[in-house]
Design a protein around this motif. Structure first.
Motif, PDB file in Angstrom:
ATOM      1  N   MET A   1       0.452 -39.777  50.095  1.00  0.00           N
ATOM      2  CA  MET A   1       0.590 -41.181  50.445  1.00  0.00           C
ATOM      3  C   MET A   1       2.032 -41.484  50.860  1.00  0.00           C
ATOM      4  O   MET A   1       2.975 -41.063  50.186  1.00  0.00           O
ATOM      5  CB  MET A   1       0.205 -42.079  49.267  1.00  0.00           C
ATOM      6  CG  MET A   1      -1.284 -42.129  48.987  1.00  0.00           C
ATOM      7  SD  MET A   1      -2.154 -43.066  50.259  1.00  0.00           S
ATOM      8  CE  MET A   1      -3.821 -43.010  49.587  1.00  0.00           C
ATOM      9  N   SER A   2       2.191 -42.211  51.949  1.00  0.00           N
ATOM     10  CA  SER A   2       3.522 -42.592  52.402  1.00  0.00           C
ATOM     11  C   SER A   2       4.096 -43.688  51.515  1.00  0.00           C
ATOM     12  O   SER A   2       3.358 -44.518  50.979  1.00  0.00           O
ATOM     13  CB  SER A   2       3.456 -43.094  53.851  1.00  0.00           C
ATOM     14  OG  SER A   2       2.991 -42.079  54.721  1.00  0.00           O
ATOM     15  N   ILE A   3       5.411 -43.670  51.348  1.00  0.00           N
ATOM     16  CA  ILE A   3       6.094 -44.719  50.594  1.00  0.00           C
ATOM     17  C   ILE A   3       7.310 -45.184  51.383  1.00  0.00           C
ATOM     18  O   ILE A   3       7.751 -44.515  52.325  1.00  0.00           O
ATOM     19  CB  ILE A   3       6.520 -44.242  49.186  1.00  0.00           C
ATOM     20  CG1 ILE A   3       7.485 -43.062  49.288  1.00  0.00           C
ATOM     21  CG2 ILE A   3       5.303 -43.876  48.348  1.00  0.00           C
ATOM     22  CD1 ILE A   3       8.071 -42.640  47.962  1.00  0.00           C
ATOM     23  N   TYR A   4       7.863 -46.325  50.978  1.00  0.00           N
ATOM     24  CA  TYR A   4       9.073 -46.831  51.600  1.00  0.00           C
ATOM     25  C   TYR A   4      10.297 -46.275  50.878  1.00  0.00           C
ATOM     26  O   TYR A   4      10.251 -45.969  49.677  1.00  0.00           O
ATOM     27  CB  TYR A   4       9.091 -48.363  51.566  1.00  0.00           C
ATOM     28  CG  TYR A   4       8.059 -48.999  52.472  1.00  0.00           C
ATOM     29  CD1 TYR A   4       7.951 -48.626  53.805  1.00  0.00           C
ATOM     30  CD2 TYR A   4       7.193 -49.983  51.990  1.00  0.00           C
ATOM     31  CE1 TYR A   4       7.004 -49.201  54.644  1.00  0.00           C
ATOM     32  CE2 TYR A   4       6.253 -50.580  52.823  1.00  0.00           C
ATOM     33  CZ  TYR A   4       6.154 -50.183  54.144  1.00  0.00           C
ATOM     34  OH  TYR A   4       5.220 -50.761  54.971  1.00  0.00           O
ATOM     35  N   THR A   5      11.403 -46.176  51.605  1.00  0.00           N
ATOM     36  CA  THR A   5      12.649 -45.678  51.017  1.00  0.00           C
ATOM     37  C   THR A   5      13.230 -46.727  50.071  1.00  0.00           C
ATOM     38  O   THR A   5      12.863 -47.908  50.109  1.00  0.00           O
ATOM     39  CB  THR A   5      13.666 -45.375  52.114  1.00  0.00           C
ATOM     40  OG1 THR A   5      14.035 -46.599  52.765  1.00  0.00           O
ATOM     41  CG2 THR A   5      13.098 -44.392  53.145  1.00  0.00           C
ATOM     42  N   SER A   6      14.171 -46.287  49.234  1.00  0.00           N
ATOM     43  CA  SER A   6      14.830 -47.234  48.324  1.00  0.00           C
ATOM     44  C   SER A   6      15.576 -48.306  49.099  1.00  0.00           C
ATOM     45  O   SER A   6      15.642 -49.462  48.665  1.00  0.00           O
ATOM     46  CB  SER A   6      15.779 -46.487  47.380  1.00  0.00           C
ATOM     47  OG  SER A   6      16.752 -45.773  48.115  1.00  0.00           O
ATOM     48  N   ALA A   7      16.125 -47.958  50.267  1.00  0.00           N
ATOM     49  CA  ALA A   7      16.810 -48.954  51.099  1.00  0.00           C
ATOM     50  C   ALA A   7      15.813 -49.994  51.623  1.00  0.00           C
ATOM     51  O   ALA A   7      16.120 -51.195  51.663  1.00  0.00           O
ATOM     52  CB  ALA A   7      17.527 -48.268  52.261  1.00  0.00           C
ATOM     53  N   GLN A   8      14.631 -49.536  52.016  1.00  0.00           N
ATOM     54  CA  GLN A   8      13.605 -50.484  52.483  1.00  0.00           C
ATOM     55  C   GLN A   8      13.141 -51.377  51.347  1.00  0.00           C
ATOM     56  O   GLN A   8      12.950 -52.584  51.543  1.00  0.00           O
ATOM     57  CB  GLN A   8      12.423 -49.716  53.081  1.00  0.00           C
ATOM     58  CG  GLN A   8      12.699 -49.108  54.445  1.00  0.00           C
ATOM     59  CD  GLN A   8      11.531 -48.292  54.958  1.00  0.00           C
ATOM     60  OE1 GLN A   8      11.032 -47.382  54.254  1.00  0.00           O
ATOM     61  NE2 GLN A   8      11.068 -48.585  56.148  1.00  0.00           N
ATOM     62  N   ILE A   9      12.951 -50.809  50.169  1.00  0.00           N
ATOM     63  CA  ILE A   9      12.529 -51.607  49.016  1.00  0.00           C
ATOM     64  C   ILE A   9      13.586 -52.661  48.692  1.00  0.00           C
ATOM     65  O   ILE A   9      13.264 -53.826  48.421  1.00  0.00           O
ATOM     66  CB  ILE A   9      12.244 -50.712  47.797  1.00  0.00           C
ATOM     67  CG1 ILE A   9      11.002 -49.849  48.041  1.00  0.00           C
ATOM     68  CG2 ILE A   9      12.068 -51.554  46.533  1.00  0.00           C
ATOM     69  CD1 ILE A   9       9.714 -50.634  48.246  1.00  0.00           C
TER      70      ILE A   9
END
Length: 306
Positions: A1-9
């Motif tokens: 499953m794809s996730i968002y980066t910590s910067a995106q979060i």
């Protein structure tokens, strides 16, 4: 499953006004239900449930690509309909370490029968308990995580209440079948009305692509026919939902509790575009503004034809 980066979060948390972004991963580990409840509230107050891209865009096609959704929701400050905002929110939650599945739903008609698969919601598991988490159903949707328990009754935005039942539908050819049904009672003297049903079978991205194609292209689709944009109103402490701001076709309505008032009516596209910026912070490009020209959903001065 794809996730968002910590910067995106971090950028997303800033976008919704989350106060402690540096502690979010620790909060997810220590008190996941409290964090989930807070994120859902802040999300629904900032990210609208809307159909704008089916009217104010040249392509009038909606992408479920996760990077496209991040750009649309966080960078451009827009929202989307159920498959967009729930797919995006599911990815945010997975990025924070939550375990969940995305499932399909059917929306109820006024007569109590159901449409085909055209809704998406998420089931989040915390301490072996599943919760319905839906940020994409508009003014009759749940505003907090709801435990998946038969007969569970809860307040949505007072005096309205919601209820979950595990039961059969009148369309079932085998009455032993069961699905989860989410119903709403607008006030204590009102009848309960089914909103939608859903199952506990995980739907894959390919399933939602099929559902999305029909929902965004068929002329009979509610979203194709209607310009709409809805967000939740929170109390001053941003801890409880108190109402909704609802833009629908040619008016904007504010509903707080059981009181509803028309705030503005629109006679032209300029009126409606101005309201989108004023009440939702959505600024359309000049190209997007022109894209609605000639559509049935375009607002024209009286007597003017497409």
């Amino acid at each position: 499953m794809s996730i968002y980066t910590s910067a995106q979060i971090s950028k997303y948390l800033e976008h919704i006004g989350f106060r402690h972004p540096d502690n979010v991963y620790q909060l997810a580990a220590d008190n996941p239900l409290q964090l989930l409840t807070q994120l859902q509230l802040l999300h629904m107050a900032r990210v609208p449930f809307e159909s704008l891209s089916l009217h104010y865009s040249q392509s009038r096609l909606l992408s479920l690509d996760l990077e496209d959704l991040f750009d649309k929701i966080v960078n451009k400050g827009c929202g989307g309909y159920c498959m967009e905002v729930n797919a995006f929110f599911a990815t945010v939650l997975r990025s924070l370490g939550f375990k969940l599945i995305s499932v399909g739903g059917r929306v109820a008609r006024p007569d109590g029968t159901y449409k085909g698969w055209d809704h998406m919601t998420n089931l989040v598991k915390i301490n072996n308990q599943r919760y319905v988490v839906d940020v994409g159903f508009g003014s009759n949707g749940p505003t907090k995580p709801i435990p998946l328990e038969h007969g569970y009754n809860f307040t949505t935005i007072a005096p309205a209440r919601g209820k979950l039942m595990y039961r059969s539908l009148i369309e079932h050819s085998d009455p032993d079948q069961r699905v989860w049904v989410y119903s709403v009672q607008e006030h204590a003297d009102a009848l309960w009305r089914d909103m939608y049903c859903f199952v506990e079978i995980e739907f894959f991205p390919g399933d939602f692509e099929v559902m999305n194609l029909k929902t965004m292209t068929t002329p009979q689709s509610f979203f194709v026919q209607n310009v709409m944009c809805i967000k939740t109103i929170l109390n001053e402490e941003k801890t409880e939902p108190v109402g909704w701001v609802i833009l629908h076709r040619d008016y904007l309505k504010r509903r707080v509790g059981d009181k509803s008032e028309i705030v503005e009516t629109f006679k032209t596209e300029d009126d409606r575009i101005g309201a989108l910026e004023k009440y939702f912070g959505i600024v359309l490009s000049e190209g997007a503004k022109r894209a609605i020209k000639g559509l049935a959903s375009e607002l024209r001065p009286k007597g003017e034809h497409a």
